[in-house]
Write an enzyme that holds these catalytic residues in place. Structure first.
Site, PDB file in Angstrom:
ATOM      1  N   LYS A   1      36.863  37.625  44.611  1.00  0.00           N
ATOM      2  CA  LYS A   1      35.888  37.556  43.521  1.00  0.00           C
ATOM      3  C   LYS A   1      34.538  37.071  44.039  1.00  0.00           C
ATOM      4  CE  LYS A   1      39.195  37.255  39.771  1.00  0.00           C
ATOM      5  NZ  LYS A   1      40.089  36.354  39.052  1.00  0.00           N
TER       6      LYS A   1
ATOM      7  N   LYS B   1      43.370  50.286  43.355  1.00  0.00           N
ATOM      8  CA  LYS B   1      44.112  49.671  42.257  1.00  0.00           C
ATOM      9  C   LYS B   1      43.331  49.849  40.946  1.00  0.00           C
ATOM     10  CE  LYS B   1      44.985  45.313  40.185  1.00  0.00           C
ATOM     11  NZ  LYS B   1      44.368  44.124  39.779  1.00  0.00           N
TER      12      LYS B   1
ATOM     13  N   LYS C   1      39.800  46.590  35.778  1.00  0.00           N
ATOM     14  CA  LYS C   1      38.543  46.500  35.022  1.00  0.00           C
ATOM     15  C   LYS C   1      37.370  46.314  35.963  1.00  0.00           C
ATOM     16  CE  LYS C   1      40.087  42.918  32.542  1.00  0.00           C
ATOM     17  NZ  LYS C   1      41.519  42.928  32.228  1.00  0.00           N
TER      18      LYS C   1
HETATM   19  P1  ADP Z   1      42.382  43.672  35.853  1.00  0.00           P
HETATM   20  O1  ADP Z   1      42.676  43.851  37.321  1.00  0.00           O
HETATM   21  O2  ADP Z   1      42.011  44.976  35.219  1.00  0.00           O
HETATM   22  O3  ADP Z   1      41.360  42.597  35.594  1.00  0.00           O
HETATM   23  P2  ADP Z   1      44.293  41.746  34.894  1.00  0.00           P
HETATM   24  O4  ADP Z   1      44.022  40.915  36.112  1.00  0.00           O
HETATM   25  O5  ADP Z   1      43.813  41.251  33.577  1.00  0.00           O
HETATM   26  O6  ADP Z   1      43.736  43.222  35.162  1.00  0.00           O
HETATM   27  O7  ADP Z   1      45.851  42.025  34.834  1.00  0.00           O
HETATM   28  C1  ADP Z   1      46.746  41.703  33.790  1.00  0.00           C
HETATM   29  C2  ADP Z   1      48.169  42.029  34.200  1.00  0.00           C
HETATM   30  O8  ADP Z   1      48.300  43.419  34.492  1.00  0.00           O
HETATM   31  C3  ADP Z   1      48.608  41.301  35.470  1.00  0.00           C
HETATM   32  O9  ADP Z   1      49.986  40.982  35.394  1.00  0.00           O
HETATM   33  C4  ADP Z   1      48.357  42.289  36.549  1.00  0.00           C
HETATM   34  O10 ADP Z   1      49.137  42.063  37.693  1.00  0.00           O
HETATM   35  C5  ADP Z   1      48.711  43.603  35.847  1.00  0.00           C
HETATM   36  N1  ADP Z   1      47.921  44.691  36.414  1.00  0.00           N
HETATM   37  C6  ADP Z   1      46.598  44.852  36.354  1.00  0.00           C
HETATM   38  N2  ADP Z   1      46.196  45.968  36.990  1.00  0.00           N
HETATM   39  C7  ADP Z   1      47.314  46.535  37.484  1.00  0.00           C
HETATM   40  C8  ADP Z   1      47.583  47.721  38.235  1.00  0.00           C
HETATM   41  N3  ADP Z   1      46.627  48.552  38.594  1.00  0.00           N
HETATM   42  N4  ADP Z   1      48.855  47.987  38.561  1.00  0.00           N
HETATM   43  C9  ADP Z   1      49.855  47.154  38.187  1.00  0.00           C
HETATM   44  N5  ADP Z   1      49.681  46.034  37.468  1.00  0.00           N
HETATM   45  C10 ADP Z   1      48.435  45.705  37.118  1.00  0.00           C
END
Ligand code: ADP
Ligand code: TRP
Length: 321
Positions: free
Chosen positions: A110, A189, A192
């Site tokens: 980050k 991956k 957001k």
């Molecule tokens: P982002 O990466 O979009 O900010 P979050 O960190 O809010 O997403 O993730 C929320 C949940 O969804 C977590 O348990 C995270 O591991 C899962 N998650 C997010 N993106 C993915 C992905 N591309 N594949 C699998 N799991 C994901």
């Protein structure tokens, strides 16, 4: 067995969230004791617009409920409705070596992306450990990206237990290798923060636009295509059973397949899959008072469990005098 996980309400929910975490959580409520919450304190590390956070919190809650989370079968609440978790975070901070946090990839990534390295971002894994340990969770379903944070929670629990006896259950991560990482439009991956998501709830036109943006290679129509390296195939597969996947694979291996046609099909599949949930979500959001009531009841159930832990740690730490 007690299962716990949380999701941040910091933006639109996407296929990565659904297949990486939400779908699995919803399935657990049938057999296990499920604790699920909206991590709005965590979201404050990336979202300072209070109005957007409040709106996102209700929307995330409505989305989870619409997708099938049953507040009767599970414990479902908003993190900040139990501010005790902040007190526990403080107590755990005193069992968290700096080096443990300094090694966290998520923090370093980050900061490398240009996010200001403030204390909230740095201490984020301790708050996450408090979420998990507060409820004596056995298993924590998350995507691969959260694995290290689970290790931090385990380390803190072990350190604390070494000092005070068996106070905390040491949690196990629950990471599904099959869907460990859902790829985004560009093959990285889906996240957001990369702007490469396919969101669960949006207008058809916007959804179609996202699907059409999936990056493909330049194999000509008249040649066979490689399904394994194709982002459309990877995302489409999430909606298919073994036979469906095999069928799609054969279409890739047969010359003549047009990526544009597969994208159109995928758009329709995603639209039809989420349409009933979307209608339910709208219904829930149309009655925010009822939604708040559901969340307040969930927080009450969660508090009963949390207070048991808090009583023990306050006593052990010498705060009850
Ligand atoms: P982002 O990466 O979009 O900010 P979050 O960190 O809010 O997403 O993730 C929320 C949940 O969804 C977590 O348990 C995270 O591991 C899962 N998650 C997010 N993106 C993915 C992905 N591309 N594949 C699998 N799991 C994901
Ligand atoms: N950090 C998690 C994420 O970004 C969300 C989260 C907060 C969480 N507290 C948690 C997940 C406790 C599991 C357990 O996805």
């Amino acid at each position: 067995m007690r299962i716990l996980s949380g999701i941040q309400p910091s933006g639109a929910l996407h296929l990565g969230n659904y297949f990486g975490m939400m779908q699995k959580m919803i399935a657990y409520q049938e057999q296990e004791e499920l604790f699920c919450f909206i991590a709005n304190y965590h979201a404050q590390t990336s979202l300072i617009d209070g109005k957007a956070l409040a709106k996102g919190t209700l929307e995330a809650a409505a989305s989870f409920l619409a997708l099938g989370l049953d507040p009767e079968k599970s414990v479902f609440w908003v993190q900040s409705d139990l501010p005790e978790v902040q007190e526990l975070t403080w107590m755990l901070s005193n069992f968290t070596p700096m080096g443990l946090l300094e090694r966290c990839h998520s923090y370093k990534d980050k900061v490398a992306q240009g996010i200001k390295p403030n204390h909230g971002l740095f201490a984020y894994p301790v708050l996450m450990a408090a979420d998990i340990l507060m409820f004596q969770s056995d298993k924590v379903p998350v995507g691969k990206d959260q694995k290290q944070h689970l290790e931090v929670a385990r380390d803190i629990a072990i350190k604390y237990n070494n000092e005070y006896g068996e106070i905390f259950t040491v949690p196990e991560p629950d990471i599904d290798d099959d869907v460990a990482t859902v790829p985004g439009l560009d093959g990285r991956k889906m996240s957001k923060s990369y702007g490469n998501t396919i969101d669960l709830f949006q207008e058809d036109k916007a959804l179609r636009k996202q699907v059409m943006r999936i990056v493909t290679d330049a194999t000509p129509v008249e040649e066979a295509k490689n399904p394994e390296t194709c982002n459309i195939f990877q995302i489409y597969s999430l909606f298919l059973d073994v036979a469906g996947r095999e069928n799609l694979k054969q279409r890739y291996l047969t010359p003549g397949l047009r990526y544009g046609d597969v994208k159109q099909e995928l758009f329709e599949v995603i639209r039809d899959f989420f349409a009933p949930f979307s209608a339910k979500r709208e219904e829930l959001l149309a009655k925010p008072e009822e939604l708040r009531e559901t969340l307040a009841l969930g927080a009450e159930k969660a508090r009963r469990v949390a207070l048991k832990t808090m009583r023990k740690v306050r006593k052990k730490g010498g705060l009850i005098y």
